[in-house]
Scaffold this active site. Structure first.
Site, mmCIF file in Angstrom:
data_model
loop_
_atom_site.group_PDB
_atom_site.id
_atom_site.type_symbol
_atom_site.label_atom_id
_atom_site.label_comp_id
_atom_site.label_asym_id
_atom_site.label_seq_id
_atom_site.Cartn_x
_atom_site.Cartn_y
_atom_site.Cartn_z
ATOM 1 N N GLU A 232 6.582 -3.768 5.723
ATOM 2 C CA GLU A 232 5.333 -3.076 5.397
ATOM 3 C C GLU A 232 5.599 -1.832 4.550
ATOM 4 O O GLU A 232 6.285 -0.899 4.973
ATOM 5 C CB GLU A 232 4.609 -2.677 6.682
ATOM 6 C CG GLU A 232 4.031 -3.864 7.421
ATOM 7 C CD GLU A 232 3.349 -3.484 8.717
ATOM 8 O OE1 GLU A 232 2.620 -4.328 9.257
ATOM 9 O OE2 GLU A 232 3.569 -2.349 9.206
ATOM 10 N N ASN B 285 -0.678 1.271 8.692
ATOM 11 C CA ASN B 285 -0.630 1.330 10.147
ATOM 12 C C ASN B 285 -1.460 2.440 10.794
ATOM 13 O O ASN B 285 -1.500 2.536 12.021
ATOM 14 C CB ASN B 285 0.823 1.471 10.597
ATOM 15 C CG ASN B 285 1.573 0.171 10.446
ATOM 16 O OD1 ASN B 285 1.366 -0.757 11.196
ATOM 17 N ND2 ASN B 285 2.428 0.102 9.433
ATOM 18 N N THR C 195 7.272 -8.218 16.028
ATOM 19 C CA THR C 195 6.004 -8.926 15.940
ATOM 20 C C THR C 195 6.157 -10.017 14.897
ATOM 21 O O THR C 195 5.578 -9.997 13.837
ATOM 22 C CB THR C 195 4.813 -8.006 15.622
ATOM 23 O OG1 THR C 195 3.617 -8.794 15.664
ATOM 24 C CG2 THR C 195 4.937 -7.332 14.293
ATOM 25 N N LYS D 23 6.723 -15.429 10.150
ATOM 26 C CA LYS D 23 5.819 -14.361 9.741
ATOM 27 C C LYS D 23 6.339 -13.073 10.334
ATOM 28 O O LYS D 23 6.942 -13.044 11.412
ATOM 29 C CB LYS D 23 4.371 -14.626 10.172
ATOM 30 C CG LYS D 23 4.077 -14.589 11.666
ATOM 31 C CD LYS D 23 3.947 -13.247 12.324
ATOM 32 C CE LYS D 23 2.967 -12.347 11.605
ATOM 33 N NZ LYS D 23 2.943 -10.980 12.273
ATOM 34 N N THR E 233 -0.044 -11.916 8.923
ATOM 35 C CA THR E 233 -0.933 -10.799 9.266
ATOM 36 C C THR E 233 -0.833 -9.768 8.142
ATOM 37 O O THR E 233 -1.535 -9.860 7.147
ATOM 38 C CB THR E 233 -0.578 -10.202 10.642
ATOM 39 O OG1 THR E 233 0.824 -9.940 10.713
ATOM 40 C CG2 THR E 233 -0.975 -11.164 11.756
#
EC number: 2.3.1.35
Length: 393
Positions: free
Chosen positions: A270, A392, A184, A173, A147
């Site tokens: 991220e 985000n 996640t 992932k 993602t």
């Protein structure tokens, strides 16, 4: 990156674009065992969990699997009865093609919470996955799982059991919404070893506790966390259990794969550009050490200080103090790598330039000693930059 890696014997995989994501990015993956495989699984502990997690938990009771089918881009979480129907339809469609029972299919999703799955795209996508599944399609499979990941994540271990080659190949992932007790993140572990079901479950749980449950990117636990492991016995070795001579070697290989995947997730956090290891020693128990380490690792004040190469040791002391661990301020020691900045709860006379040098590295450790006992724990984390916000918001 992984074009030279092949799946273990008796496994095929595929990754394709079904049109769930914009721009033609790969968004569906399949892992297929030619034989019924022993299954093990560990899932999110979030009380709000996605429809595929609920179905996977139920299917794990069956203990046998033929395939994992997944989509990225949409999480199928908080989607009510329609979401449950979609998961069961995905399992039924996959089972129909294989010629097995739907409970032998594990279904996973990752992506945005709320939207319903586009079954008009997913059902044809399942057929395309089967048409393209090959033992060497590891790269494509890993890409389809992504993602906000910037790169695919695969780990491999090989060992000899009874003179036969045994292989473990793991996928993962994850880049955000990563907090201990998983996140996640999705991870699939495949092996051509034969493993007794309960021993396999115990081994996977132990491996997860030492890897995926030791990482944190942003302190947010997800609705979709899933780690699944399949062992199909295609190597021809006798069934392993905890009494087997080769059990320790197999368990170590499984732990290696999980740990390497977990570290890849943190390195791909991220917006992150620093990998930080938080070690706590001297706690009254391992549980207390864990509480203190998580508190420091999850502190946004610490994460932003690390991003700004600021050795703000006061934020570390603060986070240790508000953790649930027992702390006696006048005994605490804090180190940036080997540079001690706090002794007996107060600042040392170390030069700030030496501390800045440490936090300017892309990989460093925060070492904390509570001087209260023998408890110890480690959490692997990263910094938080402006780019995390951009990803985000």
């Amino acid at each position: 990156m992984y074009s030279n890696i092949h799946m273990p014997k008796g496994f095929k995989c595929a990754g394709v674009s079904a049109g769930i994501k914009l721009g033609g990015a790969k968004d569906m993956a399949l892992i297929l065992s030619d034989f019924p495989a022993t299954a093990a699984g560990v899932f999110t502990q979030n009380q709000v969990c996605a429809a595929p997690v609920k179905v996977c938990r139920a299917h794990l009771e069956h203990g046998v699997a033929r395939a994992i089918v997944m989509n990225s881009g949409i999480a199928n979480a908080c989607t009510g009865s329609e979401g449950m129907v979609a998961v069961r339809d995905m399992a039924a469609e996959t089972a129909k093609i294989i010629g097995c029972e739907p409970q032998e299919i594990f279904v996973c999703s990752t992506g945005r919470i709320g939207p319903q799955l586009p079954l008009d795209k997913i059902v044809p996508g399942i057929g395309t996955l089967f048409e393209s599944a090959l033992i060497e399609h590891v790269q494509e499979t890993a890409e389809a799982m992504m993602t906000t990941d910037t790169r695919p994540k695969v780990s491999v271990a090989q060992l000899q059991i009874e003179g036969r080659a045994v292989k473990i190949v793991g996928f993962a992932k994850g880049a955000g919404m990563i907090e201990p007790n998983m996140a996640t993140m999705l991870s699939y572990i495949t092996t051509d070893a034969a493993v007794e079901r309960h021993a396999f479950q115990n081994a996977l749980k132990k491996a997860v506790d030492a890897s995926f449950n030791r990482i944190s990117i942003d302190g947010d636990q997800s609705t979709n966390d899933t780690v699944l492991a399949l062992a199909n016995g295609a190597s021809g070795v006798k069934t392993l259990d905890e009494s087997s001579d080769d059990w320790d070697a197999f368990s170590r290989a499984l732990e290696k794969v999980c740990f390497e995947l977990a570290m890849m997730i943190v390195h791909d956090g991220e917006g992150a550009d620093k990998f930080v290891t938080v070690n706590v020693a001297g706690a009254v128990s391992d549980a207390d050490a864990d509480q203190a380490a998580r508190s420091v690792a999850n502190s946004m004040l610490n994460k932003t200080a690390w991003a700004g190469t600021t050795p703000n040791w006061g934020r570390i002391m603060d986070a240790v103090g508000y953790s649930l661990a027992r702390v006696e301020e006048e005994k605490v020691g804090v180190f940036y790598d080997d540079a001690q900045v706090v002794a007996g709860g107060v600042r040392t006379d170390i030069a700030v330039e030496e501390l800045i040098k440490v936090v300017s590295q892309t990989d460093f450790a925060i070492n904390i000693d509570l001087h209260l006992g023998d408890g110890a724990a480690t959490v692997y984390t990263c910094n938080c930059t402006e780019e995390y916000v951009r990803i985000n918001y």
